[in-house]
Design a protein around this motif. Structure first.
Motif, PDB file in Angstrom:
ATOM      1  N   GLU A 162       9.678 -20.456 -19.674  1.00 23.99           N
ATOM      2  CA  GLU A 162      10.833 -20.554 -18.787  1.00 23.99           C
ATOM      3  C   GLU A 162      11.428 -21.951 -18.930  1.00 23.99           C
ATOM      4  O   GLU A 162      10.719 -22.909 -19.247  1.00 23.99           O
ATOM      5  CB  GLU A 162      10.424 -20.354 -17.317  1.00 23.99           C
ATOM      6  CG  GLU A 162       9.983 -18.948 -16.959  1.00 23.99           C
ATOM      7  CD  GLU A 162      11.143 -18.000 -16.722  1.00 23.99           C
ATOM      8  OE1 GLU A 162      12.301 -18.434 -16.886  1.00 23.99           O
ATOM      9  OE2 GLU A 162      10.889 -16.839 -16.387  1.00 23.99           O
ATOM     10  N   ASN A 163      12.724 -22.078 -18.679  1.00 18.92           N
ATOM     11  CA  ASN A 163      13.304 -23.402 -18.570  1.00 18.92           C
ATOM     12  C   ASN A 163      12.642 -24.148 -17.419  1.00 18.92           C
ATOM     13  O   ASN A 163      12.251 -23.539 -16.413  1.00 18.92           O
ATOM     14  CB  ASN A 163      14.815 -23.311 -18.314  1.00 18.92           C
ATOM     15  CG  ASN A 163      15.581 -22.852 -19.535  1.00 18.92           C
ATOM     16  OD1 ASN A 163      15.299 -23.293 -20.657  1.00 18.92           O
ATOM     17  ND2 ASN A 163      16.537 -21.959 -19.339  1.00 18.92           N
ATOM     18  N   ALA A 164      12.529 -25.459 -17.558  1.00 21.32           N
ATOM     19  CA  ALA A 164      11.857 -26.260 -16.533  1.00 21.32           C
ATOM     20  C   ALA A 164      12.477 -26.048 -15.149  1.00 21.32           C
ATOM     21  O   ALA A 164      11.772 -25.972 -14.141  1.00 21.32           O
ATOM     22  CB  ALA A 164      11.895 -27.740 -16.915  1.00 21.32           C
TER      23      ALA A 164
ATOM     24  N   ALA B 165      11.316 -22.513 -13.843  1.00 20.64           N
ATOM     25  CA  ALA B 165       9.881 -22.243 -13.698  1.00 20.64           C
ATOM     26  C   ALA B 165       9.457 -22.438 -12.246  1.00 20.64           C
ATOM     27  O   ALA B 165       9.849 -23.409 -11.591  1.00 20.64           O
ATOM     28  CB  ALA B 165       9.079 -23.176 -14.610  1.00 20.64           C
TER      29      ALA B 165
ATOM     30  N   MET C 195       3.441 -22.892 -12.310  1.00 20.05           N
ATOM     31  CA  MET C 195       2.913 -24.195 -12.687  1.00 20.05           C
ATOM     32  C   MET C 195       1.461 -24.333 -12.228  1.00 20.05           C
ATOM     33  O   MET C 195       0.578 -24.709 -13.006  1.00 20.05           O
ATOM     34  CB  MET C 195       3.750 -25.307 -12.054  1.00 20.05           C
ATOM     35  CG  MET C 195       3.188 -26.706 -12.240  1.00 20.05           C
ATOM     36  SD  MET C 195       3.805 -27.906 -11.012  1.00 20.05           S
ATOM     37  CE  MET C 195       2.967 -27.318  -9.530  1.00 20.05           C
TER      38      MET C 195
ATOM     39  N   LYS D 228      11.693 -24.472 -23.109  1.00 26.62           N
ATOM     40  CA  LYS D 228      11.173 -23.302 -22.390  1.00 26.62           C
ATOM     41  C   LYS D 228       9.647 -23.218 -22.401  1.00 26.62           C
ATOM     42  O   LYS D 228       9.085 -22.214 -22.016  1.00 26.62           O
ATOM     43  CB  LYS D 228      11.782 -21.999 -22.921  1.00 26.62           C
ATOM     44  CG  LYS D 228      13.287 -21.901 -22.708  1.00 26.62           C
ATOM     45  CD  LYS D 228      13.834 -20.553 -23.128  1.00 26.62           C
ATOM     46  CE  LYS D 228      13.417 -19.454 -22.159  1.00 26.62           C
ATOM     47  NZ  LYS D 228      14.038 -18.157 -22.498  1.00 26.62           N
ATOM     48  N   SER D 229       8.981 -24.274 -22.851  1.00 26.97           N
ATOM     49  CA  SER D 229       7.519 -24.277 -22.792  1.00 26.97           C
ATOM     50  C   SER D 229       6.998 -25.552 -22.131  1.00 26.97           C
ATOM     51  O   SER D 229       5.891 -25.994 -22.411  1.00 26.97           O
ATOM     52  CB  SER D 229       6.927 -24.136 -24.199  1.00 26.97           C
ATOM     53  OG  SER D 229       7.246 -25.263 -24.996  1.00 26.97           O
ATOM     54  N   SER D 230       7.809 -26.138 -21.248  1.00 26.28           N
ATOM     55  CA  SER D 230       7.447 -27.435 -20.671  1.00 26.28           C
ATOM     56  C   SER D 230       6.113 -27.386 -19.935  1.00 26.28           C
ATOM     57  O   SER D 230       5.262 -28.269 -20.118  1.00 26.28           O
ATOM     58  CB  SER D 230       8.550 -27.930 -19.736  1.00 26.28           C
ATOM     59  OG  SER D 230       8.805 -26.982 -18.710  1.00 26.28           O
ATOM     60  N   LEU D 231       5.907 -26.368 -19.117  1.00 26.29           N
ATOM     61  CA  LEU D 231       4.663 -26.291 -18.345  1.00 26.29           C
ATOM     62  C   LEU D 231       3.479 -25.950 -19.245  1.00 26.29           C
ATOM     63  O   LEU D 231       2.416 -26.560 -19.140  1.00 26.29           O
ATOM     64  CB  LEU D 231       4.792 -25.251 -17.231  1.00 26.29           C
ATOM     65  CG  LEU D 231       5.841 -25.541 -16.162  1.00 26.29           C
ATOM     66  CD1 LEU D 231       5.832 -24.444 -15.096  1.00 26.29           C
ATOM     67  CD2 LEU D 231       5.605 -26.896 -15.507  1.00 26.29           C
TER      68      LEU D 231
END
Length: 260
Positions: free
Chosen positions: A95-97, A100, A105, A149-152
């Protein structure tokens, strides 16, 4: 035929499917007594029977949700001494940060990071006492090169690499090894959760790794001092280039990185 893992207790979290299942098969073929840990007890029971039928190896199952850190101590008491721990349990949601959720998280960190650390803490005392053992942490190329889209998810895998690298130095005077496994996308059910629309899978399908081949490499590294397993080679090359020239890689790879 000599079995390199004979009389070794190998515990695998997230063992009910995908990469964990294949690691269990290949470890059993090498003579290990495999301890399968995962949430889905019915899947574990079926896998235990399949392993026994195909390899004749001893196999035990433990129902464990690694996000419940309070349950991990009891699970390791039930398991008994563990010679090799494969921290494989994990998941991601792309998801976009901004979009999300805080719930996602929390869940990702509880499984991918806190659960991994808690399992490691439970396994280490026996390994240190016998001055022999192996912690294998399934990380990701996302722990080296984050993408949109993979920040977490990337944050959790960066944490796994940081923890593993520090732990390896702490154990340098022992014969307890620490290996991180950093694969690119693997053909497993991971993407049913991570990529519900299927856009990312379509764009990277031709590069996806075979879980059986990854599992063989993991098992072949057991009880060795291999630092990392990086797959595929070309993707790890991009990750290394990123460490040297991050801005350049981000600009050059922008269109590819956004294919989620």
């Amino acid at each position: 035929m000599q079995q390199k893992l004979k009389e070794q207790n190998v515990m695998i979290t997230g063992a009910s499917g995908g990469l964990g299942e294949r690691i269990a098969y290949h470890a059993a073929k090498e003579g290990a007594e495999v301890i399968l840990a995962a949430r889905r007890k019915d899947r574990l029971m079926a896998l235990k029977q399949n392993i026994a039928d195909e390899t004749g190896a001893k196999c035990r199952i433990i129902a464990l949700d690694v996000s419940r850190t309070d349950d991990i101590k009891a699970a390791f008491q039930e398991a008994g001494p563990v010679d090799i721990l494969v921290n494989n349990a994990g998941f991601g949601i792309f998801e976009n940060a901004l979009d999300a959720s805080l719930e996602d998280m929390k869940a990702m960190f509880e499984v991918n990071v806190f659960g991994l650390i808690a399992c490691t803490k439970m396994a280490l005392p026996h390994m240190i006492r016998q001055d022999k053992g192996h912690i294998i942490n399934i990380a990701s190329q996302a722990g080296k090169l984050a993408t949109p889209k993979s920040s977490l998810y990337a944050a959790t895998k960066h944490a796994v690499l940081g923890y593993s690298n520090s732990l390896r130095m702490e154990l340098a005077e022992t014969r307890v090894n620490v290996t991180t496994v950093n694969p690119g996308p693997i053909q497993t059910d991971f993407f049913k959760t991570a990529d519900k629309r299927g856009d990312y899978v379509k764009s990277v399908e031709r590069w996806m790794l075979d879980p059986d081949q990854v599992a063989k490499k993991v098992v072949s590294a057991m009880m060795t001092n291999k630092r990392e397993i990086n797959l595929p080679g070309w993707m790890n090359g991009v990750s290394k280039l990123y460490q040297l020239f991050p801005a350049l890689v981000e600009r050059a790879g922008r269109s590819a990185f956004y294919k989620k």
